[in-house]
Design an enzyme around this catalytic site. Structure first.
Site, PDB file in Angstrom:
ATOM      1  N   LYS A 165       0.843  -1.194   0.000  1.00 20.79           N
ATOM      2  CA  LYS A 165       0.000   0.000   0.000  1.00 20.79           C
ATOM      3  C   LYS A 165       0.883   1.251   0.000  1.00 20.79           C
ATOM      4  O   LYS A 165       0.674   2.165  -0.772  1.00 20.79           O
ATOM      5  CB  LYS A 165      -0.908  -0.039   1.237  1.00 20.79           C
ATOM      6  CG  LYS A 165      -1.856   1.123   1.345  1.00 20.79           C
ATOM      7  CD  LYS A 165      -2.823   0.937   2.503  1.00 20.79           C
ATOM      8  CE  LYS A 165      -3.605   2.211   2.724  1.00 20.79           C
ATOM      9  NZ  LYS A 165      -4.540   2.117   3.840  1.00 20.79           N
ATOM     10  N   GLU A 175      10.584  -4.625   4.724  1.00 18.22           N
ATOM     11  CA  GLU A 175      10.744  -6.027   4.304  1.00 18.22           C
ATOM     12  C   GLU A 175      10.373  -6.198   2.837  1.00 18.22           C
ATOM     13  O   GLU A 175      11.083  -6.848   2.068  1.00 18.22           O
ATOM     14  CB  GLU A 175       9.852  -6.943   5.150  1.00 18.22           C
ATOM     15  CG  GLU A 175      10.198  -6.989   6.624  1.00 18.22           C
ATOM     16  CD  GLU A 175       9.428  -5.967   7.439  1.00 18.22           C
ATOM     17  OE1 GLU A 175       9.106  -4.866   6.905  1.00 18.22           O
ATOM     18  OE2 GLU A 175       9.139  -6.241   8.607  1.00 18.22           O
ATOM     19  N   GLY A 217      -4.861  -1.912   5.189  1.00 15.62           N
ATOM     20  CA  GLY A 217      -4.035  -3.049   4.764  1.00 15.62           C
ATOM     21  C   GLY A 217      -4.696  -4.399   5.021  1.00 15.62           C
ATOM     22  O   GLY A 217      -4.855  -5.215   4.116  1.00 15.62           O
ATOM     23  N   ARG A 218      -5.113  -4.626   6.271  1.00 15.15           N
ATOM     24  CA  ARG A 218      -5.676  -5.943   6.611  1.00 15.15           C
ATOM     25  C   ARG A 218      -7.090  -6.143   6.070  1.00 15.15           C
ATOM     26  O   ARG A 218      -7.653  -7.220   6.175  1.00 15.15           O
ATOM     27  CB  ARG A 218      -5.619  -6.161   8.118  1.00 15.15           C
ATOM     28  CG  ARG A 218      -6.294  -5.064   8.929  1.00 15.15           C
ATOM     29  CD  ARG A 218      -5.885  -5.127  10.400  1.00 15.15           C
ATOM     30  NE  ARG A 218      -6.350  -3.973  11.150  1.00 15.15           N
ATOM     31  CZ  ARG A 218      -5.717  -2.814  11.212  1.00 15.15           C
ATOM     32  NH1 ARG A 218      -4.586  -2.641  10.540  1.00 15.15           N
ATOM     33  NH2 ARG A 218      -6.183  -1.815  11.938  1.00 15.15           N
ATOM     34  N   GLU A 242      -4.445  -6.849  15.014  1.00 15.20           N
ATOM     35  CA  GLU A 242      -3.967  -5.519  14.619  1.00 15.20           C
ATOM     36  C   GLU A 242      -5.100  -4.500  14.743  1.00 15.20           C
ATOM     37  O   GLU A 242      -4.862  -3.331  15.005  1.00 15.20           O
ATOM     38  CB  GLU A 242      -3.413  -5.555  13.180  1.00 15.20           C
ATOM     39  CG  GLU A 242      -2.514  -4.373  12.849  1.00 15.20           C
ATOM     40  CD  GLU A 242      -1.709  -4.562  11.568  1.00 15.20           C
ATOM     41  OE1 GLU A 242      -0.550  -5.002  11.633  1.00 15.20           O
ATOM     42  OE2 GLU A 242      -2.239  -4.263  10.486  1.00 15.20           O
ATOM     43  N   HIS A 280      -4.378 -33.331  17.580  1.00 17.33           N
ATOM     44  CA  HIS A 280      -3.210 -34.118  17.979  1.00 17.33           C
ATOM     45  C   HIS A 280      -2.056 -33.220  18.388  1.00 17.33           C
ATOM     46  O   HIS A 280      -0.902 -33.635  18.381  1.00 17.33           O
ATOM     47  CB  HIS A 280      -2.800 -35.040  16.828  1.00 17.33           C
ATOM     48  CG  HIS A 280      -3.892 -35.996  16.482  1.00 17.33           C
ATOM     49  ND1 HIS A 280      -4.074 -37.193  17.143  1.00 17.33           N
ATOM     50  CD2 HIS A 280      -4.919 -35.898  15.596  1.00 17.33           C
ATOM     51  CE1 HIS A 280      -5.140 -37.807  16.646  1.00 17.33           C
ATOM     52  NE2 HIS A 280      -5.677 -37.040  15.719  1.00 17.33           N
ATOM     53  N   LYS A 292       9.485  -0.699  14.273  1.00 15.54           N
ATOM     54  CA  LYS A 292      10.041  -0.315  12.969  1.00 15.54           C
ATOM     55  C   LYS A 292      11.124   0.740  13.160  1.00 15.54           C
ATOM     56  O   LYS A 292      12.208   0.659  12.588  1.00 15.54           O
ATOM     57  CB  LYS A 292       8.948   0.269  12.057  1.00 15.54           C
ATOM     58  CG  LYS A 292       8.003  -0.753  11.455  1.00 15.54           C
ATOM     59  CD  LYS A 292       7.069  -0.081  10.447  1.00 15.54           C
ATOM     60  CE  LYS A 292       5.907  -0.973  10.076  1.00 15.54           C
ATOM     61  NZ  LYS A 292       4.878  -0.312   9.285  1.00 15.54           N
TER      62      LYS A 292
HETATM   63  O1  F6P Z   1       3.367  -3.253   9.867  1.00 16.20           O
HETATM   64  C1  F6P Z   1       2.014  -3.395   9.722  1.00 16.20           C
HETATM   65  C2  F6P Z   1       1.519  -2.990   8.369  1.00 16.20           C
HETATM   66  O2  F6P Z   1       1.461  -1.621   8.274  1.00 16.20           O
HETATM   67  C3  F6P Z   1       0.172  -3.639   8.107  1.00 16.20           C
HETATM   68  O3  F6P Z   1      -0.865  -2.944   8.651  1.00 16.20           O
HETATM   69  C4  F6P Z   1       0.173  -3.714   6.629  1.00 16.20           C
HETATM   70  O4  F6P Z   1      -0.795  -4.618   6.188  1.00 16.20           O
HETATM   71  C5  F6P Z   1       1.585  -4.167   6.362  1.00 16.20           C
HETATM   72  O5  F6P Z   1       2.345  -3.467   7.315  1.00 16.20           O
HETATM   73  C6  F6P Z   1       2.102  -3.942   4.977  1.00 16.20           C
HETATM   74  O6  F6P Z   1       2.016  -2.597   4.560  1.00 16.20           O
HETATM   75  P1  F6P Z   1       2.202  -2.185   3.057  1.00 16.20           P
HETATM   76  O7  F6P Z   1       1.095  -2.774   2.261  1.00 16.20           O
HETATM   77  O8  F6P Z   1       2.177  -0.683   3.044  1.00 16.20           O
HETATM   78  O9  F6P Z   1       3.525  -2.710   2.567  1.00 16.20           O
END
Ligand code: F6P
Length: 543
Positions: A209, A215, A271-272, A358, A389, A503
């Site tokens: 987004k 990452e 995002g979620r 979240e 199990h 972060k």
């Molecule tokens: O670190 C949490 C977060 O901001 C989530 O809410 C989000 O889904 C994810 O990182 C990834 O964010 P992006 O789509 O901006 O890479």
């Protein structure tokens, strides 16, 4: 929604619920035997899902009071505000309109006076056109190969929902198309997903987004090198092998991706809550075909309408959310297990975990006041019967009580031939029916280690088919159940500032690593760090 409203724990219904809890003597066995109408009272049957909550530690009075709580906290107007595009994400001044992404009603959805539907439809038709061209080989790789491997790079909400939907729908995947997700910045994830792939046959989607997530951007750069090392450092390689899903066009361009190859969404999609935007739409349409993605949207839309229109006493996300709240705030059960009796649903719990934790892991209300009650719950889960199990021992006999969501399906995804009287799917389902009863009704025994106390609550969800429609329906159920609780608690379920501090500290450590690599003796490397982190970092850097 009023920002200055009475805290939920000061409402009349909350006080009443507290009293009911004090008086409650859970006895599911007796409740079932003495009230043959319990099932009628505590289940909802719809065209697509049957919800049975008879095994919750609730009486009719408790349920009625939970419904009073929903009225007293004006849940209905919060739901309406969400669907109407009001800026209910107050800390970020954003609307929360993921429901518009799958709005098949034909009605307009206005945001600041503008209808958002034309933009949504434009992105959908771009996804449809693009995915068809890749699938039928009209668009090829730079060397003329069919692009049959899709690698989706993204994390959190840009990964978990799409992966859950892809796993459920795998049985409907287009023959010859493969979908891989790289989420973790651990090189193992990168290597495992790419080592067997031919870059010439691979299309990479960078899903972010913000297009700043550390990452994702590190993995995006790694995939870019992997691709250009093999196919050449040529803008045509990026053009033909890289696409993006993002809200940040400028950053996408800076990365080298042609804006023509970007599929957009909007800041009003959290995002979620983004799996039904291009975030899910692009990878899923490439993997399953666009029509199957539309089936997912239709399932989600069905549940959206149910949530928006059904009275609360018949409204599955609201009822499930109220029961969660009863368990968390009055029974003191702060964990919930999600146990689908379906291997196809094996990623559902992970997606639920992010959506619930979240969204509702908050300690202040909408006006910034500290809340004096628990919000959110710890979510975990694995499919049955594997979970039986593994961690079920604690669920049956452990001292902490963990409410469970059992999710089952009438039809299997595959039929396996055998001469057995009971099929594999039926065998699976014997467990689905047995476990909730074992937990609820328990068993007496003279030997203490063989006693099952019973009165361990669970919900049962029964659906017909394990298909994209059902995957979308349960996605939307999760989203609305989460939001309903947040609305009642009076918190903002749509921001996530709790992920920021880690972060920031990570960025600080990255700078120290860079300094160390230039000069291990530089005193700046470890200065100002606490003794523990400084020694840990030293051990790591010294190798
Ligand atoms: O670190 C949490 C977060 O901001 C989530 O809410 C989000 O889904 C994810 O990182 C990834 O964010 P992006 O789509 O901006 O890479």
């Amino acid at each position: 929604m009023s920002e200055q409203r009475t805290p939920v724990n000061e409402t009349k219904a909350w006080a009443k619920l507290k009293n009911l809890r004090k008086k409650l003597e859970p006895d599911l066995k007796n409740w079932f035997e003495s009230d043959p109408r319990r099932r009628e009272h505590f289940s909802q049957s719809t065209d697509h899902v049957l919800f049975d909550y008879t095994r919750q530690l609730i009486t009719e009075e408790v349920m009625d009071t939970l419904l009073e709580l929903a009225e007293e906290t004006d849940l209905k107007s919060s739901i309406n505000s969400m669907f109407a595009g009001e800026k209910i994400n107050v800390t970020e001044q954003r609307s929360v309109l993921h429901t518009a992404l799958r709005n098949f009603s034909g009605n307009n959805v206005y945001l600041n006076g503008n209808d958002v539907m034309p933009d949504i439809k434009a992105v959908l038709s771009k996804i449809e056109g693009f995915s068809k061209k890749i699938i039928n080989g009209e668009l090829l790789g730079v060397k003329g190969d069919k692009l049959k491997n899709i690698v989706s790079v993204g994390i959190g909400g840009s990964y978990l929902g799409p992966e859950y939907l892809a796993e459920v729908s795998k049985a409907s995947a287009i023959e010859g198309m493969n979908l891989y997700f790289i989420a973790n910045v651990d090189p193992t994830d990168f290597v495992r997903k790419t080592e067997k792939l031919n870059p010439a046959e691979t299309l990479v989607i960078i899903v972010s987004k913000t297009f700043t997530t550390a990452e994702t951007m590190a993995n995006a750069r790694a995939v870019k090198s992997w691709m250009t090392n093999s196919l050449g450092d040529d803008p045509e390689v990026i053009k033909k092998h890289f696409i993006a899903v993002s809200t940040a066009q400028k950053r996408v361009e800076e990365f080298g991706i042609d804006p023509e190859n970007m599929f957009g969404f909007w800041d009003w999609v959290g995002g979620r809550f983004s799996a039904t935007s291009a975030v899910g739409g692009v990878p899923l349409s490439l993997y399953l075909g666009y029509d199957n993605f539309v089936e997912i949207l239709k399932g989600a839309f069905w549940m959206d309408q149910h949530f928006q229109n059904q009275p609360f006493e018949k409204n599955i996300p609201v009822l499930a959310g109220l029961i969660d709240l009863w368990n968390i705030n009055f029974m003191g059960y702060k964990t919930r297990a999600i146990v689908p009796y379906s291997q196809a649903w094996h990623k559902y719990a992970a997606h639920c975990q992010q959506t619930e934790m979240e969204s509702n892991g908050k300690s202040v209300d909408l006006s910034g006041r500290s809340v004096e009650f628990d919000t959110g719950e710890v979510i975990f889960g694995e499919p049955g019967t594997n979970s039986q199990h593994s961690y079920f021992q604690l669920l049956h006999q452990g001292s902490s009580i963990v409410p469970i969501d059992f999710i089952g399906f009438i039809n299997p995804q595959y039929k396996v031939e055998s001469n057995e009287e009971i099929s594999l799917h039926e065998e699976l389902m014997t467990n689905f029916f047995a476990q909730p009863d074992a937990l609820a009704f328990g068993k007496e025994n003279e030997l203490p280690h063989k006693v099952f106390t019973g009165n361990r609550p669970s919900n049962v969800f029964l659906l017909k088919n394990q298909n994209p429609f059902a995957a979308g329906l349960l996605l939307s159920l999760l989203e609305h159940r989460t939001a309903a609780k947040g609305f009642i608690w009076g918190i903002n379920s749509f921001d996530q500032f709790g992920v920021e501090l880690g972060k920031e500290l990570g960025i600080n450590i990255r700078e120290r690593m860079k300094l160390y690599k230039k000069d291990p003796a530089n005193p700046e490397v470890f200065s100002g760090l606490n003794v523990s982190t400084s020694e840990l970092l030293k051990s790591f850097m010294e190798g």
